[in-house]
Motif scaffolding. Structure first.
Motif, short mmCIF file in Angstrom:
data_model
loop_
_atom_site.label_atom_id
_atom_site.label_comp_id
_atom_site.label_asym_id
_atom_site.label_seq_id
_atom_site.Cartn_x
_atom_site.Cartn_y
_atom_site.Cartn_z
N ASP A 60 0.87 -1.18 0.00
CA ASP A 60 0.00 0.00 0.00
C ASP A 60 0.91 1.23 0.00
O ASP A 60 1.43 1.64 1.04
N LYS A 61 1.12 1.78 -1.22
CA LYS A 61 2.06 2.89 -1.36
C LYS A 61 1.55 4.15 -0.69
O LYS A 61 2.33 4.95 -0.16
N ASP A 62 0.23 4.37 -0.74
CA ASP A 62 -0.31 5.61 -0.17
C ASP A 62 -0.15 5.66 1.34
O ASP A 62 0.18 6.69 1.91
N LYS A 85 1.86 3.50 3.05
CA LYS A 85 3.18 2.97 3.38
C LYS A 85 3.16 1.79 4.35
O LYS A 85 3.77 1.81 5.41
N LYS A 96 11.56 3.09 4.19
CA LYS A 96 12.14 2.81 2.86
C LYS A 96 11.99 1.32 2.61
O LYS A 96 12.30 0.50 3.49
N LEU A 138 4.50 -6.09 -7.91
CA LEU A 138 4.72 -4.93 -8.78
C LEU A 138 4.53 -5.36 -10.24
O LEU A 138 5.49 -5.66 -10.96
N TRP A 177 13.81 2.87 -8.81
CA TRP A 177 12.86 3.43 -7.84
C TRP A 177 11.48 3.37 -8.49
O TRP A 177 11.30 3.91 -9.58
N VAL A 178 10.52 2.71 -7.86
CA VAL A 178 9.18 2.68 -8.44
C VAL A 178 8.25 3.62 -7.68
O VAL A 178 7.08 3.78 -8.04
N ASP A 179 8.78 4.24 -6.64
CA ASP A 179 8.04 5.19 -5.83
C ASP A 179 9.14 5.93 -5.06
O ASP A 179 10.28 5.45 -5.02
N SER A 180 8.81 7.05 -4.44
CA SER A 180 9.89 7.79 -3.77
C SER A 180 10.55 6.96 -2.66
O SER A 180 11.70 7.19 -2.30
N ASP A 181 9.81 5.97 -2.13
CA ASP A 181 10.37 5.18 -1.02
C ASP A 181 10.54 3.70 -1.35
O ASP A 181 10.81 2.90 -0.46
N ILE A 182 10.34 3.33 -2.61
CA ILE A 182 10.42 1.89 -2.95
C ILE A 182 11.46 1.65 -4.04
O ILE A 182 11.31 2.11 -5.18
#
Ligand code: FAD
Length: 373
Positions: A202-204, A206, A220, A233, A339-344
């Protein structure tokens, strides 16, 4: 799953870095992060009781490329990209040997032998002609002298007597490798939690949703799930590829003295304490072997048995065990570091030489991640 409050709190609480997957890449990255930034807390989540993909199921070749595979890759990827991937494998092997140590890897500097079937004379001629070019590429890109030489062999009479030796390859015990990495990680304060199957990111918000209903918060996140990456992914271009393997009981006068490659590396075999280990051939049933399901199939088993009987007539009756593992492949043999997201951050698509490339990829992932913590 009946988690206590203590267990739930321990598993769900965020650490500075959370890694999914405790294969060679996940553990190498976690260790490299701790080496660079010891103050960071690092947690590795693994669904298996051990790494359960390829890192403890592989054949243990410490290799970076046979002549036929190199020629094939050059034809598909061009010289520069091919040699960059070969360089990554070579750097990865150097790192692995220095990190784990020759003894703990059970490393044998046996060399690697490319064999040719009696029906593959055209391929053999092409490879023999290519030896000088391949040697100069290895000298230029890896600084390795006289990498490939052709020799005659008489022990494996079912194959052409001419073979090509790679002087810089060897063999390891993958289980010893992974146990050393697990010990090293634990000694550095990395928490490895087994039996945690991550179902969704859940990226939103985290957090990681696990199949047992836990919500693991992350700051991270490093995804090192290789052949299984698409489940979490789907946009990452990695395709799973199953590899089937057999091992015999110890055989008298086992003729194998190194790691052997056949059919452009699709088939590989070696000895281990007198046994013959033989695997591969996924190319003969590519569609059905494109799977994350473990298992063995009659088609591939029959093919491998035929090769086994060519290596050592009668060895079919000495087969002791079959298994399979899942690797991650794609259009290119370049691993994906993205990086697929700012933290992933994702580190996957190791191909068929992930033992070689894994430690290199771990270093690269750690470098990228700590610049962003
Ligand atoms: C049969 C076989 C033979 C091979 N032989 C060789 C060889 O001789 N030499 C060589 O260099 N390479 C070889 N390879 C390739 C090499 O083993 C792999 O490329 C390498 O181990 C990949 O490492 P990894 O850490 O990326 O992936 P893996 O070792 O597959 O680790 C990924 C981990 O992620 C975990 N995971 C996946 N999804 C989830 C989830 N949702 N939640 C929690 N955990 C998850 C899995 O359980 C697994 O432990 C072989 C591969 C196979 C299958």
């Amino acid at each position: 799953m009946n988690y206590s409050f203590w267990e739930k709190y321990f598993i769900e609480s965020p650490t500075d870095v959370t890694v999914i997957g405790s294969g060679i890449v996940g553990l190498s990255a976690a260790i490299s992060i701790k080496e660079l930034r010891p103050e960071l807390s690092v947690k590795v989540l693994e669904r298996g009781y051990l790494p359960y993909g390829a890192s403890t199921k592989n054949a243990g070749f410490s290799c970076f490329g046979s002549v036929s595979e190199l020629m094939d890759d050059i034809a598909h990827m061009g010289v520069e990209d091919t040699m960059e991937v070969v360089r990554m494998r070579s750097l990865g092997l150097d790192k692995l040997k220095s990190r784990v140590g020759i003894q703990d890897l059970e490393y044998q500097h046996s060399g690697g032998t490319e064999l040719f079937r009696k029906t593959d004379l055209a391929l053999m001629e092409k490879c023999l002609d290519a030896i000088p070019m391949c040697n100069s590429l290895m000298k230029e890109h890896l600084g390795k002298d006289d990498c490939y030489t052709f020799q005659t062999q008489k022990l494996l009479s079912g194959f052409e007597p001419v073979c090509i030796i790679n002087a810089h390859e060897g063999l390891i015990n993958p289980m010893s490798m992974m146990l050393s990495l697990i010990r090293m990680a634990t000694a550095k304060g990395i928490t490895i939690i087994n039996g945690i199957d991550v179902m969704r990111i859940d990226k939103d918000n985290k957090y990681l949703q696990t199949t047992a209903g836990l919500k693991v918060q992350y700051k991270k996140l490093l995804v090192c799930t290789n052949g299984f990456a698409a489940a979490l992914l789907p946009k990452i271009p990695v395709t799973p590829a199953r590899n089937q393997v057999l091992i015999t009981s110890p055989l008298p006068d086992n003729p194998l003295s190194s790691g052997y490659h056949l059919d452009k590396g699709y088939i590989y075999f070696r000895s281990y304490r007198g046994r013959i280990l033989l695997g591969g051939a996924r190319n003969i049933d590519a569609i059905n072997e494109t799977t994350t399901d473990f298992g063995n199939t009659p088609l591939i088993q029959q093919h491998l048995i035929q090769v086994l009987n060519t290596i050592y007539p009668g060895a079919e009756s000495k087969i002791e065990h079959w298994w399979s593992g899942i690797l991650g492949i794609g259009e290119s043999k370049y691993p994906i570091i993205e990086w697929v997201d700012s933290d992933i951050l994702v580190g996957v698509r190791l191909g068929g030489m992930g033992v070689a490339i894994g430690s290199y990829l771990g270093d690269q992932l750690a470098g990228k991640l700590i610049n962003n913590v």
